[in-house]
Design a protein around this motif. Sequence first.
Motif, PDB file in Angstrom:
ATOM      1  N   ALA A  83      35.229  21.352 -36.535  1.00 38.37           N
ATOM      2  CA  ALA A  83      34.437  21.067 -35.330  1.00 38.37           C
ATOM      3  C   ALA A  83      33.051  21.665 -35.510  1.00 38.37           C
ATOM      4  O   ALA A  83      32.884  22.715 -36.140  1.00 38.37           O
ATOM      5  CB  ALA A  83      35.113  21.666 -34.103  1.00 38.37           C
TER       6      ALA A  83
ATOM      7  N   GLY B   9      29.208  22.401 -33.499  1.00 36.18           N
ATOM      8  CA  GLY B   9      28.414  22.418 -32.267  1.00 36.18           C
ATOM      9  C   GLY B   9      27.004  21.937 -32.593  1.00 36.18           C
ATOM     10  O   GLY B   9      26.815  20.833 -33.107  1.00 36.18           O
TER      11      GLY B   9
ATOM     12  N   GLY C 187      24.978  23.324 -34.853  1.00 44.58           N
ATOM     13  CA  GLY C 187      24.542  23.729 -36.197  1.00 44.58           C
ATOM     14  C   GLY C 187      23.626  24.937 -36.202  1.00 44.58           C
ATOM     15  O   GLY C 187      22.802  25.102 -37.099  1.00 44.58           O
ATOM     16  N   ARG C 188      23.769  25.828 -35.220  1.00 47.09           N
ATOM     17  CA  ARG C 188      22.892  27.007 -35.149  1.00 47.09           C
ATOM     18  C   ARG C 188      23.518  28.233 -35.811  1.00 47.09           C
ATOM     19  O   ARG C 188      22.934  29.311 -35.762  1.00 47.09           O
ATOM     20  CB  ARG C 188      22.546  27.300 -33.699  1.00 47.09           C
ATOM     21  N   CYS C 189      24.736  28.089 -36.360  1.00 46.13           N
ATOM     22  CA  CYS C 189      25.163  29.176 -37.221  1.00 46.13           C
ATOM     23  C   CYS C 189      24.300  29.007 -38.484  1.00 46.13           C
ATOM     24  O   CYS C 189      23.725  27.947 -38.692  1.00 46.13           O
ATOM     25  CB  CYS C 189      26.660  29.124 -37.521  1.00 46.13           C
TER      26      CYS C 189
ATOM     27  N   THR D 210      26.045  25.501 -28.490  1.00 45.58           N
ATOM     28  CA  THR D 210      27.011  24.943 -27.543  1.00 45.58           C
ATOM     29  C   THR D 210      27.974  26.036 -27.065  1.00 45.58           C
ATOM     30  O   THR D 210      28.091  27.109 -27.695  1.00 45.58           O
ATOM     31  CB  THR D 210      27.848  23.829 -28.209  1.00 45.58           C
TER      32      THR D 210
ATOM     33  N   GLY E  71      30.519  26.677 -29.717  1.00 46.55           N
ATOM     34  CA  GLY E  71      29.964  27.566 -30.753  1.00 46.55           C
ATOM     35  C   GLY E  71      29.913  29.010 -30.271  1.00 46.55           C
ATOM     36  O   GLY E  71      30.138  29.944 -31.045  1.00 46.55           O
TER      37      GLY E  71
ATOM     38  N   SER F 258      32.135  31.735 -32.401  1.00 45.78           N
ATOM     39  CA  SER F 258      31.474  32.873 -33.058  1.00 45.78           C
ATOM     40  C   SER F 258      31.644  34.144 -32.219  1.00 45.78           C
ATOM     41  O   SER F 258      31.226  35.216 -32.638  1.00 45.78           O
ATOM     42  CB  SER F 258      29.975  32.603 -33.223  1.00 45.78           C
TER      43      SER F 258
ATOM     44  N   HIS G  70      27.316  37.593 -29.362  1.00 45.74           N
ATOM     45  CA  HIS G  70      26.881  38.818 -28.680  1.00 45.74           C
ATOM     46  C   HIS G  70      25.416  38.647 -28.300  1.00 45.74           C
ATOM     47  O   HIS G  70      24.707  37.825 -28.888  1.00 45.74           O
ATOM     48  CB  HIS G  70      27.037  40.027 -29.610  1.00 45.74           C
TER      49      HIS G  70
ATOM     50  N   ILE H 234      38.043  23.454 -29.581  1.00 52.71           N
ATOM     51  CA  ILE H 234      37.864  23.955 -28.202  1.00 52.71           C
ATOM     52  C   ILE H 234      37.288  22.793 -27.400  1.00 52.71           C
ATOM     53  O   ILE H 234      36.299  22.167 -27.828  1.00 52.71           O
ATOM     54  CB  ILE H 234      36.879  25.149 -28.180  1.00 52.71           C
TER      55      ILE H 234
ATOM     56  N   TYR I  28      28.646  39.330 -40.458  1.00 49.82           N
ATOM     57  CA  TYR I  28      28.894  38.351 -39.394  1.00 49.82           C
ATOM     58  C   TYR I  28      29.185  36.984 -40.024  1.00 49.82           C
ATOM     59  O   TYR I  28      28.342  36.413 -40.705  1.00 49.82           O
ATOM     60  CB  TYR I  28      27.641  38.286 -38.514  1.00 49.82           C
TER      61      TYR I  28
HETATM   62  C1  LIG Z   1      17.522  31.827 -33.749  1.00 47.94           C
HETATM   63  C2  LIG Z   1      18.985  32.198 -33.680  1.00 47.94           C
HETATM   64  C3  LIG Z   1      19.347  33.383 -33.052  1.00 47.94           C
HETATM   65  C4  LIG Z   1      20.693  33.746 -32.981  1.00 47.94           C
HETATM   66  N1  LIG Z   1      21.005  34.909 -32.346  1.00 47.94           N
HETATM   67  C5  LIG Z   1      22.294  35.277 -32.245  1.00 47.94           C
HETATM   68  C6  LIG Z   1      22.657  36.447 -31.523  1.00 47.94           C
HETATM   69  O1  LIG Z   1      21.796  37.164 -30.994  1.00 47.94           O
HETATM   70  N2  LIG Z   1      23.976  36.741 -31.409  1.00 47.94           N
HETATM   71  C7  LIG Z   1      24.946  35.944 -31.946  1.00 47.94           C
HETATM   72  O2  LIG Z   1      26.125  36.263 -31.785  1.00 47.94           O
HETATM   73  N3  LIG Z   1      24.637  34.840 -32.648  1.00 47.94           N
HETATM   74  C8  LIG Z   1      23.340  34.489 -32.794  1.00 47.94           C
HETATM   75  N4  LIG Z   1      23.028  33.332 -33.454  1.00 47.94           N
HETATM   76  C9  LIG Z   1      24.122  32.533 -34.032  1.00 47.94           C
HETATM   77  C10 LIG Z   1      24.664  31.472 -33.050  1.00 47.94           C
HETATM   78  O3  LIG Z   1      24.715  31.971 -31.747  1.00 47.94           O
HETATM   79  C11 LIG Z   1      26.099  31.116 -33.456  1.00 47.94           C
HETATM   80  O4  LIG Z   1      26.163  30.755 -34.793  1.00 47.94           O
HETATM   81  C12 LIG Z   1      26.724  29.985 -32.623  1.00 47.94           C
HETATM   82  O5  LIG Z   1      28.087  29.903 -32.941  1.00 47.94           O
HETATM   83  C13 LIG Z   1      26.094  28.623 -32.928  1.00 47.94           C
HETATM   84  O6  LIG Z   1      26.675  27.663 -32.073  1.00 47.94           O
HETATM   85  P1  LIG Z   1      26.594  26.112 -32.353  1.00 47.94           P
HETATM   86  O7  LIG Z   1      26.962  25.413 -31.086  1.00 47.94           O
HETATM   87  O8  LIG Z   1      25.287  25.759 -32.947  1.00 47.94           O
HETATM   88  O9  LIG Z   1      27.785  25.890 -33.368  1.00 47.94           O
HETATM   89  P2  LIG Z   1      27.795  25.584 -34.932  1.00 47.94           P
HETATM   90  O10 LIG Z   1      26.747  26.377 -35.596  1.00 47.94           O
HETATM   91  O11 LIG Z   1      27.791  24.135 -35.160  1.00 47.94           O
HETATM   92  O12 LIG Z   1      29.234  26.164 -35.298  1.00 47.94           O
HETATM   93  C14 LIG Z   1      29.480  27.556 -35.287  1.00 47.94           C
HETATM   94  C15 LIG Z   1      30.987  27.796 -35.377  1.00 47.94           C
HETATM   95  O13 LIG Z   1      31.599  27.319 -34.183  1.00 47.94           O
HETATM   96  C16 LIG Z   1      32.638  26.395 -34.487  1.00 47.94           C
HETATM   97  N5  LIG Z   1      32.683  25.437 -33.369  1.00 47.94           N
HETATM   98  C17 LIG Z   1      31.646  24.831 -32.749  1.00 47.94           C
HETATM   99  N6  LIG Z   1      32.097  24.055 -31.748  1.00 47.94           N
HETATM  100  C18 LIG Z   1      33.450  24.159 -31.736  1.00 47.94           C
HETATM  101  C19 LIG Z   1      34.471  23.603 -30.942  1.00 47.94           C
HETATM  102  N7  LIG Z   1      34.225  22.803 -29.919  1.00 47.94           N
HETATM  103  N8  LIG Z   1      35.758  23.929 -31.227  1.00 47.94           N
HETATM  104  C20 LIG Z   1      36.048  24.768 -32.250  1.00 47.94           C
HETATM  105  N9  LIG Z   1      35.118  25.338 -33.020  1.00 47.94           N
HETATM  106  C21 LIG Z   1      33.827  25.042 -32.761  1.00 47.94           C
HETATM  107  C22 LIG Z   1      32.241  25.785 -35.816  1.00 47.94           C
HETATM  108  O14 LIG Z   1      33.357  25.283 -36.503  1.00 47.94           O
HETATM  109  C23 LIG Z   1      31.642  27.008 -36.519  1.00 47.94           C
HETATM  110  O15 LIG Z   1      32.656  27.784 -37.080  1.00 47.94           O
HETATM  111  C24 LIG Z   1      21.705  32.918 -33.549  1.00 47.94           C
HETATM  112  C25 LIG Z   1      21.346  31.721 -34.173  1.00 47.94           C
HETATM  113  C26 LIG Z   1      19.999  31.360 -34.234  1.00 47.94           C
HETATM  114  C27 LIG Z   1      19.614  30.072 -34.919  1.00 47.94           C
END
Ligand SMILES: Cc1cc2nc3c(=O)[nH]c(=O)nc-3n(C[C@H](O)[C@H](O)[C@H](O)COP(=O)(O)OP(=O)(O)OC[C@H]3O[C@@H](n4cnc5c(N)ncnc54)[C@H](O)[C@@H]3O)c2cc1C
Length: 443
Positions: A39, A41, A43-45, A106, A109, A113, A116, A167, A396
């Motif tokens: 899955a 979200g 792509g911000r990981c 999202t 996400g 993750s 925090h 999720i 992390y």
């Molecule tokens: C500028 C920047 C600052 C950030 N600061 C912080 C911070 O202060 N603290 C912090 O904790 N993180 C931080 N991050 C990281 C970010 O918050 C996490 O990586 C978050 O999970 C990204 O969410 P996403 O929706 O883009 O998911 P994605 O990056 O697409 O996926 C992240 C993870 O979530 C899983 N996932 C997504 N959606 C689902 C779903 N529906 N069901 C099951 N699994 C799912 C994916 O498989 C993957 O393992 C930051 C990122 C950026 C780019």
Amino acid sequence: MQKRLANWGNYPAITSEESAYTQEEQLRSFVVANHGFIARGNGRCYGDASLGKHSLSMLRYDKVLSFDTTAGVLETQAGVTLDQILDIIVPKGWFLPVTPGTKFITVGGAVASDVHGKNHHLEGAFSGHITEMDVIIGDGTTVTCSPDRHTDLYWATCGGMGLTGVITRVKFGLKKMETAYIKQKQIKARNLEEVVRLFDEYKHYTYSMAWIDCLQKGDSFGRSILIVGEHATKAELNGKQAQAPLQLPSKPRLTVPFNLPSFILNTFTVKAFNWLYYGKNFKKEINNVVPYEPFFYPLDAILHWNRGYGKAGFIQYQFVLSLDQKDGLIAILRRISEKGWGSFLAVLKVFGRQDSLISFPMEGYTLALDFPVRKGLFEFLDELDEIVLQYGGRLYLSKDARMKQDVFWKSYPNAERFAEIVKAYNPGKRFESLQSERLLLTK
Ligand SMILES: Cc1cc2nc3c(=O)[nH]c(=O)nc-3n(C[C@H](O)[C@H](O)[C@H](O)COP(=O)(O)OP(=O)(O)OC[C@H]3O[C@@H](n4cnc5c(N)ncnc54)[C@H](O)[C@@H]3O)c2cc1C
């Protein structure tokens, strides 16, 4: 549909078959019919956690299901972004209980993750604010879990990087606020010792973090700016702000349209950036009231700033060490300053206690650094990993694209238990990412 995909660090970039649905029945049928997908979200990981040869984009699964404006409880589908949520809740006087440094993620996400924010030391991670959520597990069943229901699934899903299932729905508590402004205090610290002391002195503030200049040596080693804040009350706003205390900030317009040449970031430019940032005119302490966006999401103001690192991309290296292992922090910063590979962004935070299964935070110091991908980087980061292990810390998973298997297995104390739970809900590796394969998270 075949798509070129990469996460925020632009490393690695792969071609993936992407599927996306808007209905739970469609998601369920997809889960039952497929193997080896992950899955995704927004792509911000940074690394490869949401990359796989097959990915399930959740961005179209984006409905807000309910909003109790009296109790402050929100229920959404997993593909809704924090950006969309803020637009709805801020005008009603509510805020996210926990938010990372970007709002372009999202809800799914945020859970996977177990993100925090700047308030971890007082208010914990996202998992601490969820009342219940739904996960479609490997056999296609939707299981509702919470801190009191199907707790093994709950705790393996929070921070579990999408490996227990998809999720689909999350219900979580919000935080009441009087205004959309933050009363912030910025304090210049001469060195690491001073910033550590300041973190302690200001630990009663809800939000805190520090920018570190990691290229300094000698007396200035670890010089920083500590930034702390609280939600401002109406009485603390100036005349113009007070006219619309819950007004949403305007949307960012600046964007980096394409990958910049990687030579733009080098020791010289990092030094220049740090010099300007810590500049001579910056007073010892600045106090002001600012809209919440620049306080929580300073980097979101420049869309696609990640392209500044060039085509090869970059790695964000984030580790945590317990409070009594400050020497480990010093050792890592020294190694970086000796190497001369400074980072534009070096963010230090202090985490509070968190007893969860696989989430990243533990009570201690966490430092996040960006390094452009270049020759010798991975060997250098392997060296830093050794220091992290030596001092009992961990990395992390959300930022990771390159750690070696044994680093993960040696540093996460509940790794075995996590893998057992994953196996129960995800038999035959239905959910699988590049990261889970690299770290052997699904055995
Ligand atoms: C500028 C920047 C600052 C950030 N600061 C912080 C911070 O202060 N603290 C912090 O904790 N993180 C931080 N991050 C990281 C970010 O918050 C996490 O990586 C978050 O999970 C990204 O969410 P996403 O929706 O883009 O998911 P994605 O990056 O697409 O996926 C992240 C993870 O979530 C899983 N996932 C997504 N959606 C689902 C779903 N529906 N069901 C099951 N699994 C799912 C994916 O498989 C993957 O393992 C930051 C990122 C950026 C780019």
